[in-house]
Design an enzyme around this catalytic site. Structure first.
Site, PDB file in Angstrom:
ATOM      1  N   LYS A  43       0.799  -1.204   0.000  1.00 61.08           N
ATOM      2  CA  LYS A  43       0.000   0.000   0.000  1.00 61.08           C
ATOM      3  C   LYS A  43       0.850   1.282   0.000  1.00 61.08           C
ATOM      4  O   LYS A  43       0.667   2.152  -0.857  1.00 61.08           O
ATOM      5  CB  LYS A  43      -0.890  -0.030   1.251  1.00 61.08           C
ATOM      6  N   THR A  44       1.766   1.348   0.922  1.00 65.25           N
ATOM      7  CA  THR A  44       2.580   2.555   1.005  1.00 65.25           C
ATOM      8  C   THR A  44       3.426   2.732  -0.240  1.00 65.25           C
ATOM      9  O   THR A  44       3.654   3.836  -0.718  1.00 65.25           O
ATOM     10  CB  THR A  44       3.491   2.498   2.250  1.00 65.25           C
ATOM     11  N   ASP A 101      -4.333   8.227   2.985  1.00 64.91           N
ATOM     12  CA  ASP A 101      -3.892   6.919   3.440  1.00 64.91           C
ATOM     13  C   ASP A 101      -4.881   6.413   4.495  1.00 64.91           C
ATOM     14  O   ASP A 101      -5.515   7.212   5.166  1.00 64.91           O
ATOM     15  CB  ASP A 101      -2.494   7.083   4.058  1.00 64.91           C
ATOM     16  N   GLU A 102      -4.986   5.125   4.685  1.00 64.93           N
ATOM     17  CA  GLU A 102      -5.863   4.536   5.705  1.00 64.93           C
ATOM     18  C   GLU A 102      -7.269   5.129   5.632  1.00 64.93           C
ATOM     19  O   GLU A 102      -7.845   5.554   6.629  1.00 64.93           O
ATOM     20  CB  GLU A 102      -5.296   4.795   7.118  1.00 64.93           C
ATOM     21  N   GLN A 143      -9.309  -3.516   7.951  1.00 63.21           N
ATOM     22  CA  GLN A 143      -8.419  -2.949   8.955  1.00 63.21           C
ATOM     23  C   GLN A 143      -8.988  -1.685   9.585  1.00 63.21           C
ATOM     24  O   GLN A 143      -8.259  -0.860  10.126  1.00 63.21           O
ATOM     25  CB  GLN A 143      -7.047  -2.656   8.352  1.00 63.21           C
ATOM     26  N   ARG A 153       0.499  -8.568  10.955  1.00 63.83           N
ATOM     27  CA  ARG A 153       1.769  -7.846  11.123  1.00 63.83           C
ATOM     28  C   ARG A 153       2.941  -8.786  10.953  1.00 63.83           C
ATOM     29  O   ARG A 153       4.082  -8.363  10.760  1.00 63.83           O
ATOM     30  CB  ARG A 153       1.892  -7.189  12.508  1.00 63.83           C
TER      31      ARG A 153
END
Length: 814
Positions: free
Chosen positions: A57-58, A243-244, A274, A629
Site C-alpha cells: 500500500k505505502t 492513506d488509511e 483494517q 503484522r
DNA sequence: CATGGTGGCATTTTT
DNA sequence: TGCCACCATG
C-alpha cells in the site's frame, strides 16, 4: 518474482528507501504487480485502492506521488497527502525523498490534525479566534469541562464528566456544531450534554483555545463558511491522496471532499478489514459513500500479499472471514507456507510474560535481531508484566504509546508556564501553574480569580491582577509572571526554560526532595531545556520559537515516540530493541516475528465489546491486524489467570479463570503448534489448565506451577527491575523535527499572498513578511484593494522602503 | 486558608 | 499503578 518485496527486513521504517534512484521513469513501475501499476499510472479523477494487509500500500502511494511529479510534471507543491499518524507521514516523506530527492521539496504531507492546525493558524481569525490560539490536550479539556459542570450545577455522580467528554467528541467527529446539538436533543441527558457542549465551546473561545476535535471541525468550518479561503486551498492543491481511508470519520471526510471537489483528483487507499477506529467515529461507510459522492471512481484491488507466509495468511483469513460486513476478498501469496503458529498458555500474566522474554532470548541467540521482534497486545495495562520480565531477562525493548515524555507532570508544568507566556488567555495553563510549586494560592484564591474573570469577562491572568490587590501570594505570582514574560522576550528558548525552572523554584524544590524519583524529574526538565535549545532558530522572533515548540509538542502522538525503553544499547543510529505496542499502534507496521498476547475472552475481544455485534466485528479486525503484522513467525499467547481488577473478571466464570479467545479458536487446527509449558504440564492453549494442578498452589510442590516458577527463578525476584530509562533526547528531537513538508520551508504555502484576496486582510502595518528576492521585511502601509492593492514594505536589508504590487509580490508571512 | 498525607478507586483502543 | 477526594494539621 517480487521476492525483493517480501524479504524486506523491517518494512515500517527501513524498507524501500533503498530502492531510490534518479532515473525515475521505468524504475517507478518496475517491481510492481499489475494492479499496483494500474493504481500508480491512474490519470486524473477519483480512484479507490482497496489494499489488503501487506499488499504494498505505502509503496503504491509513494510511487503514485513520484509518478505525478516525475512523469506528469505536476508541481510538488500542488500535491497534498494525508495520513493519520506523524509516523506514517514521516515514513512517506522519507521514502519519497529516496525516490525523488529534491524534486520532492514542497510536497505537503501531513496528518489530518496538523493540516487542520496549519490552515487554522492562518484562518482562525475568521471564526473569532486569534490565529495564535493554543491547542488544549485532554487534560486541559477535562479541566474546562469540570468548570462547566460546576457552573451549570450538574450532579457529577449522576452525570460523570467522561460522558460529556465522549458526547462532545462524538459530535465533533460527526461535525455536529453546538447549535444543531441543541436542536436535536431528544432526552434530558442529551439536552444537558448539548448545554455543556455549548458552554464548553464558549469557554474555549474565550481562552483562545481549541481541542483536538476543533482542529478538524474548525478547519472545515472555515472552508465551508469562507469561500475565499476554500478557493485559495482549492487553487493550490490539485492532487490529494489519503492513506488509511477506512479510518476516516465524517469531519475528515468532509475536509478532503471540500478540498478535492472541483478537480476530483482524489486518490484514496484503504482496507475495510483494517478499520479499527470505530470508537473515534471512523466509519467504513466512507468507502461506500466515496463511490457515491465521486461517481466513476476507478476501483483497484490489491490482493497479493508480500509480507507473510501462507500459514499466517490462512490464519488471518480464518479470523476475518467470520465478519459479516466486509467486502469479500482473500489475500494470497506466492511465497512459502513457512512455520506453524506457535502457541503458549501461561498460568498467569507473569508467566506469559516470562515465556515471551525467554523465547525472545532464544530467537536472538538463533540469529534474529531484537528489532525484528514485536510484542502486541490489546490494552496498555498489559505492558506491566511484559516490561518486568523483559527487564529481568535483560532484553532491550521500547514501548510505544502510553505515557509520553510530554505527559510527565513536571514537563507539563513547565510547559504550562511557556503557554501562559505566549497566550495570556490560556486559563488552563494559568490554573496549572498558579500554585505549582505551592506558593500559598489555594482553592479560595483561585475561586476569587475565576469569579473576577467571569464578572469582567477577562482571562484569569488579567483577573488575577485585581485579586492581587488584596492577596500577597497572588501579587508575588503576578510579579513572577512579569519577570518571566520579560525573560521570554530576551532569552533563547532553551535558556528560557532553565530560567523558568529556576525562578519558579520548581527545580530547587525538586532538588530538595528526598523522593528518589525527584532526580529523574530534574533530568527530564534538563532534557526539556536541551530540547528547547535545539529548536531555536536564527532570525526568528523569540515568541514564534516558543509557539512552534508548543505546536509540535501538542501534535506529537504516542505512536511517534517510544514512551519508555530499556537496555544498554550503544548510542548507535538504530538501537536494536524489541517493540512493544498496542494493536492499534501496530497498524501499518510489519515484523518478522510477532507475539500476539492476551488471547482471551474479555481482553481480545475486549469485554466492553462483548455484547455489541458491531464492536465485536471491530475486535475481530483488530485481531486480524495483529496477525497480519507477522512476516515469518507468529506466536499466540494467553494466560489462565490474570490479575486484573474485578471488572475484567465479571464475565469469567470460575473466579477469574479465563477462557481462550474465540479468535484463537478460529485459527485452531493444523496450523497451531504448542510450545513451552503446554507440552510439559498438560495445559493446552485452547482448553486451559487441568483442574487438579493449581487449586491450591501452596500444596503441590513438585509439579505444575510451583516447580515451573522455581525453575524460572520466579518466586524470588532476582533483582528489582531498573527504573525505566528515559527516552533519549535524540529521539524526541527527531520526532519533533519533521515539518509538514520535506524541505524546511516556511509553514505558509508558497503562494499564500499571490492572488488570494482573503490573505490581503492579514497584511497591515507591522506585520512581518518574507519576499522571495528581498528577504525579510515589515509592512508599513497597505493601499487599495483587490488586484490593485499595493504594499509598502521596509526590508531589513534595504535602506529604503519598497512599494510592491500585491498581486505580483509573492509575499509570505514571516 | 493552604498543605501534605492517606486511603479508596478505577483502567479500551487514539489524533 | 496513578489519581483524586477527603481529613487532620499548621
Amino acid at each position: 518474482m517480487f521476492g525483493d518485496q517480501s524479504s524486506l527486513p523491517l518494512g515500517n521504517n527501513s524498507g524501500e528507501s533503498a530502492e531510490c534512484s534518479s532515473g525515475m521513469a521505468h524504475d517507478l513501475l518496475a517491481g510492481l504487480n499489475e494492479p499496483q501499476q494500474q493504481a500508480v499510472q491512474h490519470g486524473d479523477g477519483p480512484i479507490l485502492v482497496l489494499a489488503g494487509a501487506g499488499s504494498g500500500k505505502t509503496r503504491v502511494l509513494t510511487h503514485r506521488v513520484a509518478q505525478l511529479i516525475g512523469e506528469l510534471g505536476v508541481r510538488a507543491d500542488r500535491i497534498f497527502a494525508v495520513t493519520f499518524t506523524n509516523k506514517a507521514a514521516e515514513e512517506m516523506r522519507s521514502r519519497l525523498k529516496g525516490l525523488l530527492a529534491e524534486a520532492a521539496d514542497g510536497l505537503w504531507i501531513s496528518t489530518f490534525h496538523s493540516a487542520g492546525l496549519r490552515i487554522l493558524r492562518h484562518n482562525a481569525h475568521h471564526l473569532g479566534y486569534s490565529n495564535q490560539f493554543v491547542v488544549y490536550d485532554e487534560q486541559d479539556t477535562k479541566g474546562v469541562l469540570k468548570q462547566v459542570i460546576q457552573e451549570l450545577n450538574i450532579n457529577d455522580d449522576r452525570y460523570p464528566l467522561d460522558g460529556f467528554s465522549r458526547a462532545i467528541d462524538r459530535w465533533k467527529n460527526n461535525y455536529v456544531l453546538t447549535a444543531e446539538a441543541g436542536k436535536n436533543a431528544f432526552s434530558v441527558e442529551s439536552d444537558l450534554q448539548a448545554q455543556v457542549y455549548a458552554r464548553y465551546q464558549q469557554l474555549l473561545l474565550a481562552a483562545n483555545a481549541m481541542d483536538f476535535g476543533d482542529l478538524l471541525v474548525n478547519a472545515v468550518r472555515v472552508l465551508r463558511e469562507f469561500p475565499d479561503v476554500l478557493e485559495y486551498y482549492r487553487r493550490t492543491l490539485h492532487y490529494i491522496l489519503v492513506d488509511e481511508f477506512q479510518d476516516t470519520n465524517k469531519v475528515q471526510y468532509m475536509f478532503i471532499r471540500l478540498l478535492a471537489e472541483p478537480r476530483r483528483n482524489l486518490f484514496v487507499v484503504g482496507d475495510d478489514d483494517q478499520s479499527i477506529y470505530g470508537f473515534r467515529g471512523a466509519t467504513v461507510s466512507n468507502i461506500l459513500e466515496f463511490e457515491k459522492d465521486f461517481p466513476n471512481t476507478q476501483v483497484v484491488k490489491l490482493e497479493q500479499n508480500y509480507r507473510s507466509t501462507s500459514t499466517i495468511l490462512d490464519a488471518a483469513h480464518a479470523v476475518i472471514e467470520k465478519n459479516k460486513s466486509r467486502k469479500a476478498k482473500k489475500l494470497w501469496t506466492a511465497g512459502d507456507s513457512g512455520e506453524k503458529i506457535r502457541t503458549f498458555i501461561g498460568y498467569d500474566e507473569n508467566m506469559e510474560a516470562e515465556f515471551i522474554a525467554s523465547e525472545i532470548k532464544k530467537l536472538v541467540s538463533s540469529g534474529h535481531k531484537h528489532s525484528e521482534i514485536a510484542v502486541l497486545y490489546r490494552t496498555n495495562a498489559q505492558t506491566r508484566a511484559l516490561e518486568e520480565s523483559l527487564v529481568r531477562a535483560k532484553v532491550p525493548y521500547k514501548i510505544y504509546g502510553g505515557l509520553k515524555f510530554f505527559d510527565r507532570k513536571e514537563v507539563k508544568d513547565i510547559l504550562g508556564y511557556l503557554r501562559l507566556l505566549v497566550n495570556p488567555s490560556d486559563n488552563q495553563a494559568f490554573q496549572r501553574v498558579v500554585n505549582t510549586p505551592p506558593r500559598g494560592i489555594g482553592a479560595q484564591a483561585i475561586l476569587a480569580i475565576a469569579e473576577e474573570s467571569r464578572r469582567s469577562s477577562v482571562p484569569f491572568l488579567h483577573a488575577a491582577v485585581a485579586v492581587a490587590e488584596e492577596n500577597k501570594s497572588v501579587k508575588k505570582f503576578m510579579e513572577l509572571v512579569v519577570e518571566l514574560k520579560t525573560a521570554a522576550a530576551q532569552m533563547p528558548l532553551g535558556q528560557l526554560i532553565s530560567f523558568i525552572v529556576e525562578r519558579t523554584e520548581y527545580g530547587p524544590r525538586l532538588a530538595a526532595m528526598k523522593d528518589p524519583t525527584a532526580q529523574s524529574r530534574i533530568e527530564n526538565l534538563q532534557e526539556l531545556s536541551a530540547l528547547g535549545r535545539t529548536m531555536e532558530r536564527e532570525g526568528v522572533e523569540r515568541e514564534s520559537d516558543i509557539k512552534d515548540f508548543l505546536d509540535r509538542i501538542s501534535l506529537t502522538s504516542s505512536a511517534d515516540m517510544p514512551a519508555a525503553e530499556s537496555g544498554a544499547q550503544t548510542p548507535a543510529e538504530k538501537p536494536d530493541t524489541v517493540s512493544l505496542m498496542t494493536l492499534h499502534l501496530a497498524k501499518g507496521l510489519e515484523f518478522p516475528v510477532v507475539f500476539l498476547c492476551g488471547l482471551e475472552e474479555g481482553l481480545l475481544p475486549h469485554y466492553r465489546s462483548l455484547d455489541d455485534p458491531i464492536g465485536l466485528e471491530e475486535e475481530r479486525r483488530l485481531c486480524y491486524v495483529g496477525i497480519t503484522r507477522a512476516m515469518r513467525i507468529l506466536y499466540l499467547t494467553r494466560s489462565y489467570y490474570r490479575g486484573m481488577f474485578a471488572s475484567g473478571g465479571s464475565m469469567g466464570s470460575s473466579g477469574g479463570a479465563r477462557v481462550v479467545s474465540r479468535f484463537a479458536k478460529d485459527v485452531a487446527g493444523e496450523r497451531l503448534m504448542a510450545v513451552g509449558t503446554e507440552r510439559s504440564q498438560g495445559a493446552t492453549f485452547l482448553e486451559g489448565y487441568p483442574r487438579f494442578s493449581f487449586e491450591d498452589d501452596d500444596g503441590g510442590n513438585d509439579e505444575g506451577l510451583s516447580s515451573w516458577k522455581r525453575k524460572q527463578g520466579f518466586a524470588r525476584r532476582a533483582e528489582p527491575p531498573e527504573p525505566r530509562a528515559n527516552v533519549s533526547l535524540d529521539q524526541i528531537r527527531s520526532m519533533l523535527a519533521p515539518a509538514d513538508t520535506i524541505s524546511k520551508k516556511p509553514e505558509t504555502p508558497k503562494e499564500y499572498f499571490e492572488k488570494d484576496p482573503a490573505a490581503l486582510e492579514q497584511l497591515s502595518a507591522g506585520v512581518r513578511v518574507i519576499h522571495p528576492t528581498f528577504g525579510n521585511g515589515v509592512v508599513e502601509e497597505v493601499t487599495g484593494s483587490g488586484t490593485s492593492a499595493t504594499v509598502v514594505i521596509k526590508f531589513d536589508s534595504f535602506e529604503e522602503q519598497k512599494k510592491l504590487v500585491y498581486r505580483f509580490a509573492k509575499l509570505v508571512l514571516a
